[in-house]
Design a protein around this motif. Structure first.
Motif, short mmCIF file in Angstrom:
data_model
loop_
_atom_site.label_atom_id
_atom_site.label_comp_id
_atom_site.label_asym_id
_atom_site.label_seq_id
_atom_site.Cartn_x
_atom_site.Cartn_y
_atom_site.Cartn_z
N THR A 1 -13.65 13.23 6.95
CA THR A 1 -13.46 12.53 8.22
C THR A 1 -14.47 13.00 9.25
O THR A 1 -15.03 12.20 10.02
CB THR A 1 -12.02 12.76 8.74
N PHE B 1 -17.22 10.75 11.30
CA PHE B 1 -17.39 10.70 12.74
C PHE B 1 -18.77 11.19 13.19
O PHE B 1 -19.18 10.94 14.32
CB PHE B 1 -16.29 11.50 13.44
N GLU C 1 -18.92 6.39 15.91
CA GLU C 1 -18.27 6.88 17.12
C GLU C 1 -16.74 6.86 16.97
O GLU C 1 -16.17 5.88 16.51
CB GLU C 1 -18.66 6.02 18.32
N ALA C 2 -16.11 7.96 17.39
CA ALA C 2 -14.66 8.06 17.29
C ALA C 2 -13.96 7.06 18.20
O ALA C 2 -12.92 6.49 17.84
CB ALA C 2 -14.21 9.49 17.64
N ALA D 1 -10.97 8.74 7.13
CA ALA D 1 -10.45 8.71 8.50
C ALA D 1 -9.16 7.91 8.57
O ALA D 1 -8.20 8.30 9.25
CB ALA D 1 -11.50 8.13 9.45
N THR E 1 -5.48 9.56 9.50
CA THR E 1 -4.66 8.97 10.56
C THR E 1 -3.27 8.61 10.04
O THR E 1 -2.24 8.89 10.68
CB THR E 1 -5.34 7.72 11.13
#
Length: 493
Positions: A223, A227, A231-232, A465, A469
């Motif tokens: 992850t 990033f 862009e997060a 990612a 989450t």
């Protein structure tokens, strides 16, 4: 020697050590077990643990380290010019392992001598012919450097396996002999065995924790890599999902998250009322004979594979909703929809809610029922005003656990809801239409990690990612559910 034979030999040494240590302890006590500090079996178990624990620990460590060493050592032997365009060192290493396995088979079947398999007096053409005799085909693109690497791989693996056998058996024998020498009437064998068993129990309990940490760390590292390329803020707050491996991707999680929560909400609207009412009936109204039959029948739903539910959604529920509801109202044309997946998933979740709620309702003290009935309340009033409020914390915990199950479901969503992400950028009507196809986080994880894709691309790394989450969300729900259930248990136990 095969691994199974090594394990059998170690167990045989431990068994001999058991009887030898037990016999020696009894001999030092003159045959009177009452003189012994511990029961005779503890002396034998001490020998078993002394033989098994160090030998099996080294065996496990060897089996982990040796392939890693072989991979790094042999991969370094392959020159860069051997790796063709479009290939990689890992692909070449898979050929190396395949050829090495073929060399072993050829030696075992007598098609090739050990010297030829080790690289002495062997040529590529000769080796190709010998391996063809045992059913191992070498492609025309296999180069001499790859053959040399395979021969080195086989040689090191064979030597490593031989030394592993010697070391493991030696440790087993030394451990058994050491325990045998310590077996004396005054030796505190019970204390040693109980400490060793405690250590094994702690190690077993640590496996779950270490596994969780390993999962989190593996996802976290990838992850962070994602990033570093994307862009997060665009990921967490983007309202469009459109991966494109040509470099122009929109990887916003909100459309996927909305599809996940929307389908889960419909599933809970089906599962919670039906499951809760079924639990109330089974615990408060059904007789023992009916309960003995109906409860297992309800719980059968939990054992049906999710692929079967997916087929049910694809072949039955989806077409019915399309033909009798979506098309007549003009709200949709496809059998894949949020409502299809939600209804079928809700059916799947009924036994989760029903069984947990039933156990929780039955845990409510009978004195509370008797007190309510004694004050003149009817049975239905007792259920509404006493039993359900008393069991509510546990019921909420059951619902939260069912929610975690719904959020993590994949197969039903793939076959019932389609693969299209929610179009949050096209207006509210499109986003909340239950007859539109929507995908979920779990479905996209599978999609992004399958196929011929570049693993280093952000379009592939986004799966980690998404997974992290989803892991955080489900972990939070599980922790909240366990907290609520624990408070409930503390209240009534």
């Amino acid at each position: 020697m095969p691994l199974l034979w090594i394990l059998i030999l170690v167990l045989a040494i431990a068994t001999v050590g058991y009887f030898a240590a037990r016999t020696r302890a009894m001999a030092t006590a003159g045959g009177d077990s009452r003189i012994l500090h511990s029961l005779p079996n503890y002396y034998g178990m001490n020998a078993v643990l002394s033989a098994l624990v160090p030998s099996l620990a080294v065996l496990a460590l060897w089996l982990i380290v040796q392939p890693m060493y072989l991979q790094s050592h042999v991969a370094g032997m392959i020159p860069d010019h051997v790796i063709a365009e479009g290939s990689s060192r890992d692909l070449i290493m898979s050929d190396v392992r395949r050829i090495a396995s073929g060399l072993n088979i050829a030696v075992e079947q007598g098609a090739m001598s050990a010297n030829e398999a080790s690289g002495l007096r062997s040529e590529l053409t000769n080796v190709r012919e010998r391996l063809a005799e045992v059913g191992v085909a070498l492609g025309s693109d296999v180069q001499p450097e790859v053959l040399a690497a395979a021969q080195e791989y086989r040689s090191i693996a064979k030597s490593g396996s031989f030394f592993m056998l010697i070391v493991v058996l030696a440790l087993a024998v030394l451990g058994a002999v050491y325990a045998w020498k310590r077996s004396h009437k005054d030796f505190r064998a019970r204390n040693i065995v109980e400490k060793a068993v405690l250590g094994l129990l702690i190690a077993a309990a640590s496996i779950a924790i270490l596994t969780t940490l390993g999962i989190v760390m593996s996802m976290l590292m990838e992850t962070m890599n994602f990033f570093s390329q994307y862009e997060a803020t665009s990921f967490f707050f983007g309202i469009k999902w459109a991966p494109d491996f040509r470099g122009d991707s929109a990887l916003g999680i909100l459309p996927l998250l909305w599809g996940t929560l929307y389908i889960s909400l419909i599933a809970l609207l089906v599962a919670v009322p039906v499951g809760l009412f079924a639990a109330i009936y089974m615990s408060e109204y059904a007789g023992p004979k009916l309960r003995a039959v109906a409860k297992p029948l309800i719980e059968i739903l939990a054992g049906i594979p999710t692929i079967v539910y997916g087929l049910f959604a694809l072949l039955t529920v989806g077409p019915l909703l399309r033909d009798y509801f979506a098309k007549p109202t003009g709200l949709g044309e496809s059998a894949d929809s949020v409502l299809t997946a939600g209804l079928v998933m809700g059916i799947m979740l009924i036994p989760f809610v029903s069984s947990l709620s039933d156990d929780i309702i039955n845990a409510v003290p009978q004195s509370m029922r008797d007190g309510s009935l004694g004050l003149g309340a009817t049975k239905s009033e007792t259920i509404r005003q006493v039993i359900v409020p008393a069991a509510l914390p546990g019921i909420v915990g059951a619902v939260l656990l069912a929610t975690s199950r719904a959020i993590g479901e994949t197969m039903i969503v793939v076959m019932g809801a389609g693969a299209a992400a929610a179009q949050l950028d096209k207006g509210l009507a499109e986003a909340i239409n239950p007859l539109e196809a929507m995908t979920t986080v779990t479905t996209r994880i599978v999609s992004q990690l399958t196929g011929d894709t570049d693993f280093a691309a952000p379009e592939t790394l986004v799966a980690f990612a998404l997974g992290l989450t989803l892991f955080v969300i489900t972990l939070g729900l599980n922790v909240l559910a366990l907290y609520i259930v624990r408070k409930y248990r503390e209240q009534y136990e």
